[in-house]
Scaffold this motif. Structure first.
Motif, PDB file in Angstrom:
ATOM      1  N   GLU A  91       0.836  -1.212   0.000  1.00 46.09           N
ATOM      2  CA  GLU A  91       0.000   0.000   0.000  1.00 46.09           C
ATOM      3  C   GLU A  91       0.867   1.257   0.000  1.00 46.09           C
ATOM      4  O   GLU A  91       0.605   2.204  -0.753  1.00 46.09           O
ATOM      5  CB  GLU A  91      -0.916   0.017   1.228  1.00 46.09           C
ATOM      6  CG  GLU A  91      -2.019  -1.004   1.190  1.00 46.09           C
ATOM      7  CD  GLU A  91      -2.782  -1.067   2.509  1.00 46.09           C
ATOM      8  OE1 GLU A  91      -2.366  -0.406   3.496  1.00 46.09           O
ATOM      9  OE2 GLU A  91      -3.792  -1.789   2.545  1.00 46.09           O
ATOM     10  N   CYS A  92       1.894   1.259   0.832  1.00 46.81           N
ATOM     11  CA  CYS A  92       2.769   2.424   0.918  1.00 46.81           C
ATOM     12  C   CYS A  92       3.569   2.624  -0.361  1.00 46.81           C
ATOM     13  O   CYS A  92       3.783   3.767  -0.786  1.00 46.81           O
ATOM     14  CB  CYS A  92       3.706   2.292   2.116  1.00 46.81           C
ATOM     15  SG  CYS A  92       2.832   2.380   3.697  1.00 46.81           S
ATOM     16  N   LEU A  93       3.998   1.537  -0.974  1.00 44.26           N
ATOM     17  CA  LEU A  93       4.722   1.651  -2.242  1.00 44.26           C
ATOM     18  C   LEU A  93       3.809   2.227  -3.319  1.00 44.26           C
ATOM     19  O   LEU A  93       4.215   3.096  -4.096  1.00 44.26           O
ATOM     20  CB  LEU A  93       5.268   0.291  -2.683  1.00 44.26           C
ATOM     21  CG  LEU A  93       5.989   0.266  -4.029  1.00 44.26           C
ATOM     22  CD1 LEU A  93       7.174   1.234  -4.037  1.00 44.26           C
ATOM     23  CD2 LEU A  93       6.447  -1.141  -4.356  1.00 44.26           C
ATOM     24  N   ARG A  94       2.555   1.771  -3.364  1.00 44.15           N
ATOM     25  CA  ARG A  94       1.599   2.297  -4.333  1.00 44.15           C
ATOM     26  C   ARG A  94       1.420   3.808  -4.139  1.00 44.15           C
ATOM     27  O   ARG A  94       1.428   4.575  -5.095  1.00 44.15           O
ATOM     28  CB  ARG A  94       0.268   1.557  -4.182  1.00 44.15           C
ATOM     29  CG  ARG A  94      -0.768   1.906  -5.214  1.00 44.15           C
ATOM     30  CD  ARG A  94      -2.037   1.048  -5.151  1.00 44.15           C
ATOM     31  NE  ARG A  94      -2.378   0.509  -3.843  1.00 44.15           N
ATOM     32  CZ  ARG A  94      -2.206  -0.775  -3.484  1.00 44.15           C
ATOM     33  NH1 ARG A  94      -1.686  -1.636  -4.317  1.00 44.15           N
ATOM     34  NH2 ARG A  94      -2.553  -1.176  -2.273  1.00 44.15           N
ATOM     35  N   ASP A  95       1.294   4.235  -2.876  1.00 52.13           N
ATOM     36  CA  ASP A  95       1.157   5.668  -2.590  1.00 52.13           C
ATOM     37  C   ASP A  95       2.407   6.436  -3.007  1.00 52.13           C
ATOM     38  O   ASP A  95       2.311   7.509  -3.611  1.00 52.13           O
ATOM     39  CB  ASP A  95       0.899   5.898  -1.094  1.00 52.13           C
ATOM     40  CG  ASP A  95      -0.479   5.449  -0.640  1.00 52.13           C
ATOM     41  OD1 ASP A  95      -1.364   5.239  -1.499  1.00 52.13           O
ATOM     42  OD2 ASP A  95      -0.669   5.295   0.588  1.00 52.13           O
ATOM     43  N   ALA A  96       3.580   5.907  -2.685  1.00 46.37           N
ATOM     44  CA  ALA A  96       4.834   6.593  -3.021  1.00 46.37           C
ATOM     45  C   ALA A  96       5.012   6.708  -4.532  1.00 46.37           C
ATOM     46  O   ALA A  96       5.473   7.744  -5.034  1.00 46.37           O
ATOM     47  CB  ALA A  96       6.027   5.863  -2.398  1.00 46.37           C
TER      48      ALA A  96
END
Length: 126
Positions: A91-96
Motif C-alpha cells: 500500500e505504501c509503495l503504491r502511494d509513493a
C-alpha cells in the motif's frame, strides 16, 4: 500487445496532464480511477490539501517500513504478521509511486538544444 480501454484512458489522462495545468491527486475515486485537478498553479486549497496528503502518505510509508523491518528481520515472526507487513508495504509503495508520478509530471521539461540527440544526452548523464 493488446491495450485495454483502461490502458487507453490512462494514457489519455497522462497526455492531458503533460499538455496542460492538470495535477494527478494522491487519491483515487471509489472505483479505483485516478483523480486529476485542473489548476493554474496558484496554490488552491485543494492543491495544498493534496500536498499535505502526499506528505502524510510518505511519512506513513517511512513508519510502516520501520515497523515491517522489525517483523521481517525476525525469522520467528508468525506468517500472519509477515503477510500483514507485506500488505502494508505494498500500500505504501503504491502511494509513493503515485506521489512520484504526480511530482514528475509537474516538473518543467528540460531545455534541449537543437542538434542534440538522445544518445549524447544519455552519455552525458552517466
Amino acid at each position: 500487445m493488446q491495450r485495454t480501454d483502461g490502458d487507453r484512458q490512462r494514457r489519455q489522462d497522462l497526455a492531458d496532464v503533460a499538455s496542460g495545468n492538470v495535477r494527478l491527486l494522491p487519491w483515487e475515486t471509489e472505483a479505483g480511477k485516478p483523480c486529476f485537478l485542473s489548476t493554474d498553479g496558484s496554490g488552491s486549497v485543494l492543491s495544498r490539501l493534496a500536498d499535505e496528503m502526499e506528505a502524510v502518505q510518505l511519512s506513513m510509508g517511512a513508519d510502516v517500513l520501520k515497523a515491517a523491518s522489525k517483523v521481517l528481520d525476525d525469522p520467528l515472526s508468525p506468517h500472519a504478521e509477515v503477510r500483514y507487513a507485506g500488505v502494508r508495504l505494498a500500500e505504501c509503495l503504491r502511494d509513493a509511486l503515485r506521489v512520484a508520478e504526480s511530482r514528475g509530471m509537474r516538473l518543467p521539461l528540460p531545455d534541449i538544444e537543437e542538434g542534440e540527440n538522445d544518445d549524447e544526452s544519455a552519455a552525458e548523464s552517466v
